[in-house]
Design a protein around this motif. Structure first.
Motif, PDB file in Angstrom:
ATOM      1  N   GLY A 132       0.807  -1.226   0.000  1.00 43.78           N
ATOM      2  CA  GLY A 132       0.000   0.000   0.000  1.00 43.78           C
ATOM      3  C   GLY A 132       0.827   1.257   0.000  1.00 43.78           C
ATOM      4  O   GLY A 132       0.300   2.352  -0.157  1.00 43.78           O
ATOM      5  N   TRP A 133       2.152   1.117   0.196  1.00 41.78           N
ATOM      6  CA  TRP A 133       2.996   2.314   0.324  1.00 41.78           C
ATOM      7  C   TRP A 133       3.704   2.681  -0.985  1.00 41.78           C
ATOM      8  O   TRP A 133       4.435   3.647  -1.030  1.00 41.78           O
ATOM      9  N   ARG A 134       3.495   1.869  -2.036  1.00 41.72           N
ATOM     10  CA  ARG A 134       4.180   2.168  -3.309  1.00 41.72           C
ATOM     11  C   ARG A 134       3.297   1.778  -4.481  1.00 41.72           C
ATOM     12  O   ARG A 134       2.756   0.679  -4.512  1.00 41.72           O
ATOM     13  N   ARG A 135       3.169   2.680  -5.456  1.00 42.67           N
ATOM     14  CA  ARG A 135       2.375   2.376  -6.657  1.00 42.67           C
ATOM     15  C   ARG A 135       3.284   1.772  -7.728  1.00 42.67           C
ATOM     16  O   ARG A 135       4.498   1.974  -7.709  1.00 42.67           O
ATOM     17  N   GLU A 136       2.677   1.101  -8.665  1.00 42.16           N
ATOM     18  CA  GLU A 136       3.450   0.505  -9.759  1.00 42.16           C
ATOM     19  C   GLU A 136       3.670   1.543 -10.859  1.00 42.16           C
ATOM     20  O   GLU A 136       2.986   2.558 -10.923  1.00 42.16           O
ATOM     21  N   GLY A 137       4.647   1.243 -11.718  1.00 44.79           N
ATOM     22  CA  GLY A 137       4.875   2.104 -12.885  1.00 44.79           C
ATOM     23  C   GLY A 137       5.715   3.336 -12.624  1.00 44.79           C
ATOM     24  O   GLY A 137       5.726   4.271 -13.420  1.00 44.79           O
ATOM     25  N   ILE A 138       6.470   3.383 -11.501  1.00 44.66           N
ATOM     26  CA  ILE A 138       7.351   4.526 -11.207  1.00 44.66           C
ATOM     27  C   ILE A 138       8.600   4.403 -12.075  1.00 44.66           C
ATOM     28  O   ILE A 138       9.211   3.334 -12.154  1.00 44.66           O
ATOM     29  N   LYS A 139       8.989   5.517 -12.729  1.00 39.74           N
ATOM     30  CA  LYS A 139      10.175   5.475 -13.584  1.00 39.74           C
ATOM     31  C   LYS A 139      11.059   6.682 -13.338  1.00 39.74           C
ATOM     32  O   LYS A 139      10.573   7.800 -13.209  1.00 39.74           O
ATOM     33  N   TYR A 140      12.378   6.424 -13.253  1.00 36.12           N
ATOM     34  CA  TYR A 140      13.377   7.483 -13.103  1.00 36.12           C
ATOM     35  C   TYR A 140      14.484   7.284 -14.138  1.00 36.12           C
ATOM     36  O   TYR A 140      14.823   6.143 -14.471  1.00 36.12           O
ATOM     37  N   ARG A 141      15.041   8.391 -14.611  1.00 39.10           N
ATOM     38  CA  ARG A 141      16.172   8.280 -15.554  1.00 39.10           C
ATOM     39  C   ARG A 141      17.416   7.783 -14.822  1.00 39.10           C
ATOM     40  O   ARG A 141      18.176   6.979 -15.337  1.00 39.10           O
ATOM     41  N   ARG A 142      17.616   8.310 -13.605  1.00 42.14           N
ATOM     42  CA  ARG A 142      18.750   7.864 -12.764  1.00 42.14           C
ATOM     43  C   ARG A 142      18.185   7.203 -11.510  1.00 42.14           C
ATOM     44  O   ARG A 142      17.341   7.785 -10.828  1.00 42.14           O
ATOM     45  N   ASN A 143      18.630   5.993 -11.234  1.00 39.69           N
ATOM     46  CA  ASN A 143      18.189   5.312 -10.018  1.00 39.69           C
ATOM     47  C   ASN A 143      19.149   5.654  -8.882  1.00 39.69           C
ATOM     48  O   ASN A 143      20.327   5.301  -8.933  1.00 39.69           O
ATOM     49  N   GLU A 144      18.616   6.361  -7.870  1.00 37.80           N
ATOM     50  CA  GLU A 144      19.455   6.824  -6.756  1.00 37.80           C
ATOM     51  C   GLU A 144      18.848   6.430  -5.419  1.00 37.80           C
ATOM     52  O   GLU A 144      17.626   6.341  -5.280  1.00 37.80           O
ATOM     53  N   LEU A 145      19.729   6.251  -4.452  1.00 35.64           N
ATOM     54  CA  LEU A 145      19.311   5.877  -3.098  1.00 35.64           C
ATOM     55  C   LEU A 145      20.156   6.653  -2.095  1.00 35.64           C
ATOM     56  O   LEU A 145      21.382   6.604  -2.139  1.00 35.64           O
ATOM     57  N   VAL A 172      17.321   5.633  10.886  1.00 38.11           N
ATOM     58  CA  VAL A 172      17.853   5.439   9.532  1.00 38.11           C
ATOM     59  C   VAL A 172      16.804   5.987   8.577  1.00 38.11           C
ATOM     60  O   VAL A 172      15.699   5.445   8.473  1.00 38.11           O
ATOM     61  N   VAL A 173      17.145   7.108   7.932  1.00 38.39           N
ATOM     62  CA  VAL A 173      16.203   7.775   7.015  1.00 38.39           C
ATOM     63  C   VAL A 173      16.674   7.549   5.588  1.00 38.39           C
ATOM     64  O   VAL A 173      17.858   7.673   5.289  1.00 38.39           O
ATOM     65  N   MET A 174      15.719   7.207   4.732  1.00 40.27           N
ATOM     66  CA  MET A 174      16.071   6.862   3.360  1.00 40.27           C
ATOM     67  C   MET A 174      15.304   7.719   2.363  1.00 40.27           C
ATOM     68  O   MET A 174      14.137   8.038   2.593  1.00 40.27           O
ATOM     69  N   LYS A 175      15.971   8.093   1.278  1.00 44.25           N
ATOM     70  CA  LYS A 175      15.297   8.744   0.147  1.00 44.25           C
ATOM     71  C   LYS A 175      15.518   7.827  -1.048  1.00 44.25           C
ATOM     72  O   LYS A 175      16.665   7.585  -1.436  1.00 44.25           O
ATOM     73  N   SER A 176      14.432   7.292  -1.594  1.00 41.80           N
ATOM     74  CA  SER A 176      14.602   6.356  -2.721  1.00 41.80           C
ATOM     75  C   SER A 176      13.992   6.939  -3.981  1.00 41.80           C
ATOM     76  O   SER A 176      12.849   7.384  -3.979  1.00 41.80           O
ATOM     77  N   TYR A 177      14.795   6.960  -5.036  1.00 45.42           N
ATOM     78  CA  TYR A 177      14.333   7.375  -6.361  1.00 45.42           C
ATOM     79  C   TYR A 177      14.652   6.209  -7.298  1.00 45.42           C
ATOM     80  O   TYR A 177      15.610   6.258  -8.075  1.00 45.42           O
ATOM     81  N   LEU A 178      13.850   5.146  -7.175  1.00 43.28           N
ATOM     82  CA  LEU A 178      14.098   3.895  -7.908  1.00 43.28           C
ATOM     83  C   LEU A 178      12.911   3.565  -8.807  1.00 43.28           C
ATOM     84  O   LEU A 178      11.755   3.742  -8.411  1.00 43.28           O
ATOM     85  N   SER A 179      13.209   3.042  -9.991  1.00 42.82           N
ATOM     86  CA  SER A 179      12.149   2.660 -10.930  1.00 42.82           C
ATOM     87  C   SER A 179      11.568   1.293 -10.567  1.00 42.82           C
ATOM     88  O   SER A 179      12.253   0.454  -9.978  1.00 42.82           O
ATOM     89  N   GLY A 180      10.307   1.098 -10.955  1.00 40.79           N
ATOM     90  CA  GLY A 180       9.651  -0.205 -10.770  1.00 40.79           C
ATOM     91  C   GLY A 180       9.321  -0.538  -9.331  1.00 40.79           C
ATOM     92  O   GLY A 180       9.010   0.333  -8.531  1.00 40.79           O
ATOM     93  N   MET A 181       9.417  -1.852  -9.022  1.00 42.42           N
ATOM     94  CA  MET A 181       9.131  -2.337  -7.663  1.00 42.42           C
ATOM     95  C   MET A 181      10.388  -3.026  -7.127  1.00 42.42           C
ATOM     96  O   MET A 181      10.481  -4.265  -7.100  1.00 42.42           O
ATOM     97  N   PRO A 182      11.405  -2.255  -6.738  1.00 38.48           N
ATOM     98  CA  PRO A 182      12.684  -2.865  -6.356  1.00 38.48           C
ATOM     99  C   PRO A 182      12.649  -3.514  -4.967  1.00 38.48           C
ATOM    100  O   PRO A 182      11.934  -3.077  -4.080  1.00 38.48           O
ATOM    101  N   GLU A 183      13.432  -4.555  -4.850  1.00 40.16           N
ATOM    102  CA  GLU A 183      13.618  -5.246  -3.560  1.00 40.16           C
ATOM    103  C   GLU A 183      14.958  -4.776  -3.003  1.00 40.16           C
ATOM    104  O   GLU A 183      15.986  -4.894  -3.673  1.00 40.16           O
ATOM    105  N   CYS A 184      14.960  -4.206  -1.807  1.00 41.83           N
ATOM    106  CA  CYS A 184      16.198  -3.704  -1.202  1.00 41.83           C
ATOM    107  C   CYS A 184      16.603  -4.568  -0.020  1.00 41.83           C
ATOM    108  O   CYS A 184      15.737  -5.062   0.713  1.00 41.83           O
ATOM    109  N   LYS A 185      17.903  -4.708   0.177  1.00 37.69           N
ATOM    110  CA  LYS A 185      18.443  -5.428   1.331  1.00 37.69           C
ATOM    111  C   LYS A 185      19.445  -4.532   2.029  1.00 37.69           C
ATOM    112  O   LYS A 185      20.344  -3.986   1.377  1.00 37.69           O
TER     113      LYS A 185
END
Length: 408
Positions: A132-145, A172-185
């Motif tokens: 519920g916290w992320r929609r599909e279809g997000i796109k970025y030219r540069r993927n940054e974290l 721990v505060v995060m700013k994510s500018y990632l395309s799609g539905m990424p899995e982070c570890k």
């Protein structure tokens, strides 16, 4: 609600308890500048849940219209009603994730006339689905974290240099500018993880690898973190919300790096004079720089005049605050600096001795006083053609003083 308002007015806004009981009704409140947010219940509810909801409501309002002020609340009255209608159902908190709310509640109101059926179904699946916290279809030219480790170190020390109490509260505060539905570890130097990975105790493994591990006393996570994986593997894996969010909070009490040591010396010369000498020593690598350093040395109420000598920074006696405030812009590690002051006192009939309040300190350092280190931050996106190596990652550590006091 009127009864609570009258109670606040009569108390001249100095209500000490965050929970007020009036006529078998409980009023839970939080205050933002001159605005009071109150939740009302007649039942025996979970107080922590109510306060969590109020703080979340503050975050949502800040995300929508900035500062919570009287003018902003008047200007966005309809919007606040709309938000409450979505966030709360029959007194039960529902979806309070700002990213999800912003897809169907905008500043102008609901955009239902302009939305296609496809968009509407996307919103429905996002609000009711598992993520519920992320929609599909997000796109970025540069993927940054971007990852910020923000810590607040709290200390109470005796005049002899004995640590009476010390703990670190971290976020721990995060700013994510990632395309799609990424899995982070996300991995850190947690004692239990290092013990599991290497045979033997964490201390032995740490000595072999040259890395120190830390013992986390307690921690809480954002709802995106898979708790089952954390319990079984102690790995923090998640699909991040888009934009800025708080990934976790934690607290540590062992092996804390105290960035500064304050050595006070107070000498009473008769009944009308005090001599004060304070030395501060920085206890970190010489290559690092501490900033925004401020030392507050309290003075007696009957102070008539103060003469201050300091070799570094600027010091000033503030009569309104009964304190000498010493400010240093920046200070390198493994250095020391001192201040001397002569305090003239007015003679008084009061036989009570001066209580000697503690010397407090504020600062900012570019490392985590708990010793926490980010060991890895990996990103997997199977559907889109980008790997972990294509993501630009930034990690920053900021340590700040909480209540950092030394008795004198």
């Amino acid at each position: 609600v009127d009864a609570f308002r009258v109670n606040v007015i009569h108390a001249r806004q100095q209500v000490r308890s965050p929970v007020t009981n009036i006529a078998r009704t409980s009023f839970f409140h939080v205050k933002r500048s001159n605005i009071w947010l109150a939740a009302v219940t007649k039942q025996n509810v979970n107080a922590a849940m109510v306060f969590e909801f109020l703080y979340k409501m503050c975050d949502v309002m800040t995300a929508y219209f900035g500062k919570i002020s009287e003018e902003n609340i008047k200007n966005n009255f309809v919007l606040i009603y709309e938000l409450l209608d979505e966030i709360l159902d029959f007194g039960y908190p529902q979806n309070s994730e700002t990213g999800a709310l912003k897809t169907f509640i905008t500043q102008q109101g609901i955009k239902s006339q302009h939305q296609t059926k496809e968009e509407q179904s996307q919103i429905t699946s996002q609000v009711t689905g598992q993520i519920g916290w992320r929609r599909e279809g997000i796109k970025y030219r540069r993927n940054e974290l971007f990852l910020d480790v923000l810590e607040s170190v709290n200390l109470l020390m005796s005049p002899q240099g004995q640590v009476l109490s010390a703990h670190v509260s971290g976020r721990v505060v995060m700013k994510s500018y990632l395309s799609g539905m990424p899995e982070c570890k996300f991995g850190m130097n947690d004692k239990i993880v290092i013990e599991k990975q290497g045979k033997g105790t964490a201390d032995e493994t740490g000595k072999r690898s040259g890395k120190q591990s830390i013992a986390i006393d307690d921690c809480t996570f954002h709802q995106c973190v898979r708790l089952s994986k954390f319990d079984s593997e102690r790995s923090i894996s998640f699909i991040p919300p888009d934009g800025e969010f708080e990934l976790m909070r934690y607290r540590t009490t062992k092996d804390i790096i105290l960035p500064f040591r304050v050595i006070p010396l107070v000498r009473e010369v008769g009944r009308t004079k005090l001599e004060v000498k304070v030395v501060i020593k920085s206890n970190f690598k010489p290559s690092l720089l501490a900033q925004k350093i401020e030392v507050r040395i309290p003075t007696p109420l009957n102070t008539s005049g103060v003469q201050v000598i300091c070799m570094k920074g600027k010091a000033k006696y503030k009569a309104s605050e009964n304190a000498i405030v010493w400010k240093i812009k920046r200070m390198a590690g493994m250095k020391e600096s001192q201040i001397s002051a002569e305090i003239e006192l007015l003679p008084t009939n009061d036989k009570k001795k001066w209580a000697r309040p503690p010397i407090s300190m504020n600062f900012e350092v570019p490392f985590a006083p708990s010793g926490l280190k980010v060991r890895y931050l990996k990103v997997f996106e199977p559907k889109l053609n980008y790997s972990d190596h294509d993501v630009i990652k930034w990690v920053r550590y900021i340590g700040r003083s909480g209540i950092y006091e030394t008795r004198c």
